[in-house]
Design a protein around this motif. Structure first.
Motif, PDB file in Angstrom:
ATOM      1  N   MET A 154       5.286 -37.565  19.579  1.00  0.00           N
ATOM      2  CA  MET A 154       4.222 -37.011  18.742  1.00  0.00           C
ATOM      3  C   MET A 154       2.894 -37.692  19.083  1.00  0.00           C
ATOM      4  O   MET A 154       2.763 -38.906  18.946  1.00  0.00           O
ATOM      5  CB  MET A 154       4.567 -37.264  17.266  1.00  0.00           C
ATOM      6  N   LEU A 155       1.933 -36.893  19.523  1.00  0.00           N
ATOM      7  CA  LEU A 155       0.587 -37.411  19.772  1.00  0.00           C
ATOM      8  C   LEU A 155      -0.289 -37.041  18.574  1.00  0.00           C
ATOM      9  O   LEU A 155      -0.627 -35.872  18.379  1.00  0.00           O
ATOM     10  CB  LEU A 155       0.012 -36.829  21.062  1.00  0.00           C
ATOM     11  N   PRO A 156      -0.632 -38.037  17.775  1.00  0.00           N
ATOM     12  CA  PRO A 156      -1.415 -37.747  16.567  1.00  0.00           C
ATOM     13  C   PRO A 156      -2.881 -37.514  16.921  1.00  0.00           C
ATOM     14  O   PRO A 156      -3.477 -38.277  17.685  1.00  0.00           O
ATOM     15  CB  PRO A 156      -1.242 -39.019  15.738  1.00  0.00           C
ATOM     16  N   VAL A 157      -3.452 -36.471  16.355  1.00  0.00           N
ATOM     17  CA  VAL A 157      -4.851 -36.146  16.638  1.00  0.00           C
ATOM     18  C   VAL A 157      -5.729 -36.852  15.613  1.00  0.00           C
ATOM     19  O   VAL A 157      -5.656 -36.563  14.411  1.00  0.00           O
ATOM     20  CB  VAL A 157      -5.070 -34.628  16.629  1.00  0.00           C
ATOM     21  N   MET A 180      11.236 -36.367  27.427  1.00  0.00           N
ATOM     22  CA  MET A 180      10.722 -35.999  26.106  1.00  0.00           C
ATOM     23  C   MET A 180       9.570 -35.011  26.300  1.00  0.00           C
ATOM     24  O   MET A 180       8.818 -35.112  27.261  1.00  0.00           O
ATOM     25  CB  MET A 180      10.174 -37.235  25.363  1.00  0.00           C
ATOM     26  N   MET A 181       9.433 -34.071  25.394  1.00  0.00           N
ATOM     27  CA  MET A 181       8.290 -33.164  25.425  1.00  0.00           C
ATOM     28  C   MET A 181       7.133 -33.800  24.645  1.00  0.00           C
ATOM     29  O   MET A 181       7.302 -34.819  23.985  1.00  0.00           O
ATOM     30  CB  MET A 181       8.676 -31.799  24.854  1.00  0.00           C
ATOM     31  N   ILE A 182       5.974 -33.151  24.685  1.00  0.00           N
ATOM     32  CA  ILE A 182       4.765 -33.669  24.042  1.00  0.00           C
ATOM     33  C   ILE A 182       4.313 -32.692  22.964  1.00  0.00           C
ATOM     34  O   ILE A 182       4.138 -31.508  23.238  1.00  0.00           O
ATOM     35  CB  ILE A 182       3.614 -33.806  25.075  1.00  0.00           C
ATOM     36  N   SER A 183       4.137 -33.192  21.740  1.00  0.00           N
ATOM     37  CA  SER A 183       3.573 -32.342  20.680  1.00  0.00           C
ATOM     38  C   SER A 183       2.358 -33.013  20.055  1.00  0.00           C
ATOM     39  O   SER A 183       2.309 -34.240  19.936  1.00  0.00           O
ATOM     40  CB  SER A 183       4.619 -32.057  19.593  1.00  0.00           C
ATOM     41  N   PHE A 184       1.425 -32.178  19.667  1.00  0.00           N
ATOM     42  CA  PHE A 184       0.224 -32.657  18.987  1.00  0.00           C
ATOM     43  C   PHE A 184       0.246 -32.206  17.534  1.00  0.00           C
ATOM     44  O   PHE A 184       0.595 -31.064  17.240  1.00  0.00           O
ATOM     45  CB  PHE A 184      -1.036 -32.043  19.623  1.00  0.00           C
ATOM     46  N   ARG A 229       7.222 -31.609  34.726  1.00  0.00           N
ATOM     47  CA  ARG A 229       8.367 -31.373  33.834  1.00  0.00           C
ATOM     48  C   ARG A 229       7.973 -31.361  32.368  1.00  0.00           C
ATOM     49  O   ARG A 229       8.733 -30.905  31.511  1.00  0.00           O
ATOM     50  CB  ARG A 229       9.431 -32.454  34.050  1.00  0.00           C
ATOM     51  N   LEU A 230       6.810 -31.905  32.069  1.00  0.00           N
ATOM     52  CA  LEU A 230       6.408 -31.957  30.661  1.00  0.00           C
ATOM     53  C   LEU A 230       6.019 -30.572  30.149  1.00  0.00           C
ATOM     54  O   LEU A 230       5.414 -29.776  30.852  1.00  0.00           O
ATOM     55  CB  LEU A 230       5.223 -32.910  30.480  1.00  0.00           C
ATOM     56  N   ARG A 231       6.393 -30.324  28.895  1.00  0.00           N
ATOM     57  CA  ARG A 231       5.877 -29.158  28.187  1.00  0.00           C
ATOM     58  C   ARG A 231       5.097 -29.665  26.968  1.00  0.00           C
ATOM     59  O   ARG A 231       5.347 -30.770  26.480  1.00  0.00           O
ATOM     60  CB  ARG A 231       7.032 -28.233  27.785  1.00  0.00           C
ATOM     61  N   PHE A 232       4.169 -28.844  26.500  1.00  0.00           N
ATOM     62  CA  PHE A 232       3.202 -29.288  25.493  1.00  0.00           C
ATOM     63  C   PHE A 232       3.158 -28.312  24.328  1.00  0.00           C
ATOM     64  O   PHE A 232       3.140 -27.101  24.525  1.00  0.00           O
ATOM     65  CB  PHE A 232       1.806 -29.391  26.122  1.00  0.00           C
ATOM     66  N   MET A 233       3.142 -28.860  23.127  1.00  0.00           N
ATOM     67  CA  MET A 233       3.109 -28.010  21.930  1.00  0.00           C
ATOM     68  C   MET A 233       1.971 -28.466  21.017  1.00  0.00           C
ATOM     69  O   MET A 233       1.811 -29.658  20.775  1.00  0.00           O
ATOM     70  CB  MET A 233       4.438 -28.104  21.173  1.00  0.00           C
ATOM     71  N   VAL A 234       1.221 -27.497  20.523  1.00  0.00           N
ATOM     72  CA  VAL A 234       0.183 -27.778  19.536  1.00  0.00           C
ATOM     73  C   VAL A 234       0.665 -27.232  18.198  1.00  0.00           C
ATOM     74  O   VAL A 234       0.918 -26.032  18.057  1.00  0.00           O
ATOM     75  CB  VAL A 234      -1.161 -27.136  19.922  1.00  0.00           C
TER      76      VAL A 234
END
Lengths: 356, 356
Positions: A154-157, A180-184, A229-234
């Motif tokens: 989890m990338l906190p904005v 691990m995937m990346i979510s914001f 390989r990373l996927r990103f979710m907002v």
């Protein structure tokens, strides 16, 4: 139909819940009440202080701190296949004493694993980090990634970090090596270019404005290319702005790619292949315009459903996504796109239901 | 077809051009070179330093400081019906010595009237202001509004002002009582929530992110309702984000209007009735998607054409707007929407051409 809810907020009862998981000196400081917590400039009046009326309990404990109530109100109520826990407590909001920030993130992850993930196989976990010490955040990702329910970082904005900055590369390297995937997700510190806005309605409309630059920052600074390989979710950042961002970046890439030679695909292609956007809060869009919007996006594989439990603007699976949308599109929004993002199998029971 | 170019940048040869129009002590300070000018943190490499290669003159004078060259390259070249001068020099970027800021705005307006507006009936002028002293800005609007070519007040977008803030009401009151319209244009100080962006491509994609909040700020804080005669134009800030902003504000208004009872219409209705967005820089949109986008906007009366002369990403009237668009839509984009905004008659010659 299976449902993956990509944005459910769990909390602790109080900071004291983290004490067992903290090392000294932080353990004793928190236990003694020697810390004032993270400053909260957010002080709008807002509906239910931002929460559903029915999530407030008689004993005054923080909302979403009770697994049984959450289970009743969202997992069982809507027969969710998976619920992605996205947290309430984001240590990155702390701008000082970075050792404390790192210790709080680790303690929270341990607390979450024991008191949430262990209680329900339907939970997918988010590794919380203290982003202001990127190397320590990378070590925390390495430490937690073996947990079988953890699927994303989890990338906190907050108000001062665009994650495409090279400073934060160790976080992406760690996510990548751990699959691990990346979510914001925004925090209460997120804001627009001129601050938080003068009214709660304005602040809400500025949240997408705070999230778009994260996508722009990742693409322009090469994250999509450097980590294939990373996927990103907002999460909770709106979605109908995506055609604009794709078209704008595509034009500027065609004109100015000499500045950014590390970008190997059209930005819109990167977005279509690797980006997901959660639907809550859905906007004031008719079913007909949903379809047009998805045509403008150029793919129906971007949107993923979310409720945002326990907040006042909770999107019910029964009402938020127009019934007028084609069935295959509804399937993609409710579970297929999220299942692809997290690379998870739908449990046999749910899959057989889906196949009927 | 008539063409109204809503965004043409004119400049002076040097600050010394303003000296005749300045009062002391500013006159003597500028004449003596006692001022370092406005700080410019903007220092990206960029194509042609942002300008068309053919606008740079042999004598090294600033681009767009020569009327004859501008006339040749844009007004005559494309047979423009009107060209709206939007300036290069925005005193509001100054964050200190506000008396100087106000004096510079007034001097620039007098310089522009004498050296630009007087030379060509096709020019429409913008009243430049120093927004950080709103009452002084209001007096400057009162002073300049009688000029027959002045049609709008230019609100410069800097890094720290959202114009819906009540601080700036005197500016809108003055525009209203003088029947001036309101236009926004970014300055080199404009930025996103996390700064200007780490690359020029990123900075460019953040300009719409800097403009959207101005629309949000005006609507949420009641400017559209309090000043029903004012119309608002966003220049060079993108346009395909508008459905998102309208839908988002509409949903939040339906949920939370108790907080903002001064808003008397759906935000999307306000936008459709009173907002214009200029087309340059056009994005990477097919003719088919232009049509869909306009359907999502819910009206074809929002877009107005602009070239952004003399910048490197100049949009030619011959190429920027897809020929595949319906003729009546092209007419609205190229002149009718702007003519309605400025409440101007198209000169008889051009009108007869349009009627053929």
């Amino acid at each position: 139909m299976p449902i993956i809810d990509t944005d459910v907020h769990e909390s602790f009862s109080s900071l004291q819940d983290l004490v067992p998981y903290l090392p000294d000196p932080y353990k004793s400081w928190i236990a003694q009440g020697a810390w004032r917590g993270i400053p909260q400039p957010f002080c709008y009046t807002s509906p239910g202080n931002g929460n559903r009326a029915d999530v407030v309990t008689d004993d005054g404990s923080p909302v979403a701190s009770d697994y049984d109530l959450m289970r009743k109100q969202v997992l069982d109520e809507y027969d969710l296949t998976y619920a992605v826990l996205t947290g309430y407590f984001y240590p990155t909001m702390l701008k000082l004493q970075y050792g404390l920030g790192t210790a709080l993130a680790a303690a929270y992850n341990d607390y979450c694993a024991e008191h949430w993930l262990a209680k329900d196989d339907r939970f997918i976990g988010s590794i919380q980090i203290f982003a202001r010490d990127p190397q320590a955040a990378a070590r925390e990702i390495d430490r937690m990634a073996d947990h079988p329910q953890m699927r994303q970082v989890m990338l906190p904005v907050v108000d001062d970090i665009a994650y495409g900055d090279p400073t934060y590369r160790p976080i992406f390297e760690a996510a990548d090596r751990n699959e691990m995937m990346i979510s914001f997700h925004h925090t209460t510190h997120a804001q627009g270019p001129y601050g938080m806005g003068l009214h709660y309605m304005e602040r809400r409309a500025l949240l997408p404005v705070a999230l778009m630059p994260q996508v722009i920052s990742l693409i322009v600074n090469g994250l999509f290319d450097n980590f294939p390989r990373l996927r990103f979710m907002v999460l909770e950042g709106g979605f109908s702005w995506l055609p604009h961002v794709m078209w704008r970046l595509d034009r500027d890439y065609r004109m100015g790619r000499v500045e950014v030679p590390w970008i190997k695909k059209l930005p819109s292609t990167h977005c279509r292949e690797r980006l997901k956007l959660s639907t809550q809060p859905t906007e004031d869009i008719s079913a007909e315009n949903w379809v047009k919007l998805i045509e403008l996006m150029g793919t129906d594989e971007i949107l993923v459903f979310s409720t945002d439990y326990p907040h006042f603007d909770f999107d019910s699976p029964n009402a938020a996504i127009p019934r007028g949308l084609p069935d295959d599109l509804r399937e993609k929004i409710f579970w297929k796109n999220a299942a692809a993002f997290y690379d998870i199998d739908i449990p046999p029971a749910a899959a057989s239901i889906a196949a009927e």
